[in-house]
Design an enzyme around this catalytic site. Sequence first.
Site, PDB file in Angstrom:
ATOM      1  CG  HIS A   1      -0.970   0.874   7.192  1.00  0.00           C
ATOM      2  ND1 HIS A   1      -0.052   0.672   8.272  1.00  0.00           N
ATOM      3  CD2 HIS A   1      -0.063   1.670   6.488  1.00  0.00           C
ATOM      4  CE1 HIS A   1       1.087   1.223   8.354  1.00  0.00           C
ATOM      5  NE2 HIS A   1       1.102   1.911   7.007  1.00  0.00           N
ATOM      6  CD  GLU A   2      -1.056   2.492   2.907  1.00  0.00           C
ATOM      7  OE1 GLU A   2      -0.559   3.376   2.525  1.00  0.00           O
ATOM      8  OE2 GLU A   2      -0.360   1.360   3.110  1.00  0.00           O
TER       9      GLU A   2
ATOM     10  CD  GLN B   1       3.096   5.852   2.979  1.00  0.00           C
ATOM     11  OE1 GLN B   1       2.160   5.244   2.534  1.00  0.00           O
ATOM     12  NE2 GLN B   1       4.048   5.017   3.509  1.00  0.00           N
TER      13      GLN B   1
ATOM     14  CB  CYS C   1       4.706   2.162   7.744  1.00  0.00           C
ATOM     15  SG  CYS C   1       4.387   3.796   6.911  1.00  0.00           S
ATOM     16  CG  LEU C   2       6.524   1.080   1.944  1.00  0.00           C
ATOM     17  CD1 LEU C   2       6.348   1.501   0.477  1.00  0.00           C
ATOM     18  CD2 LEU C   2       7.898   0.265   1.830  1.00  0.00           C
TER      19      LEU C   2
ATOM     20  CG  HIS D   1      -0.235   6.551   5.599  1.00  0.00           C
ATOM     21  ND1 HIS D   1       0.987   7.213   6.008  1.00  0.00           N
ATOM     22  CD2 HIS D   1       0.188   5.371   5.440  1.00  0.00           C
ATOM     23  CE1 HIS D   1       1.730   6.341   6.471  1.00  0.00           C
ATOM     24  NE2 HIS D   1       1.338   5.167   5.874  1.00  0.00           N
TER      25      HIS D   1
ATOM     26  N   GLY E   1       0.945  -1.223   0.044  1.00  0.00           N
ATOM     27  CA  GLY E   1       0.030  -0.068   0.024  1.00  0.00           C
ATOM     28  C   GLY E   1       0.966   1.231  -0.366  1.00  0.00           C
TER      29      GLY E   1
END
Length: 185
Positions: A140-141, A50, A98-99, A144, A45
């Site tokens: 999760h996304e 991000q 997470c990235l 963000h 994702g």
Amino acid sequence: MILPIYGYGHPVLKKKGDEITADYPNLEKLLQNMWETMYQAEGVGLAAPQVGLAIRLFLVDTKQTKDEGKEEEGIKKAFINAQILDESGDEWAYEEGCLSIPHIRGDVDRQGTIRIRYQDENFETFEETFNGIEARVIQHEYDHIEGVLFTEKLKPVKRQLVRRKLEKIRKGTISVSYKMKFVGK
């Protein structure tokens, strides 16, 4: 084009995203770049904050996590202007990463079922229910685009344990295999 992923501590990650319209500049190219960036970083994702944009847009691809022959059980789609309408079911813990927060993982409790309204890349509106891992990745996304990071949902003891690692990410003194942008760099 591979975009830099903004690291922990960058202010854009704490902003609530703005809704966008069909005339958002270069949206098709942005989506293409975000897919490419997500896959290059081996993510499932990626949300617009991000990559430095405080807008209500995120991508999810859980098909790649499914066993061979079961990919159809996953989802691959863009979510624009999403609103979670309902979360239900028992909370269950699952280790998330997470990235934007590389090298840190931790158990996050989330409810197992969500109902969400969103628009796709053609700005058609959908209302769907997702369960299990698909619900979790969407939550999760979605966090963000609400300016929330998974580390805020960790248990207090775990949050304390990762404080030094978070500070290294904030300072950009870490090494990752994908392009990142850090505060002040």
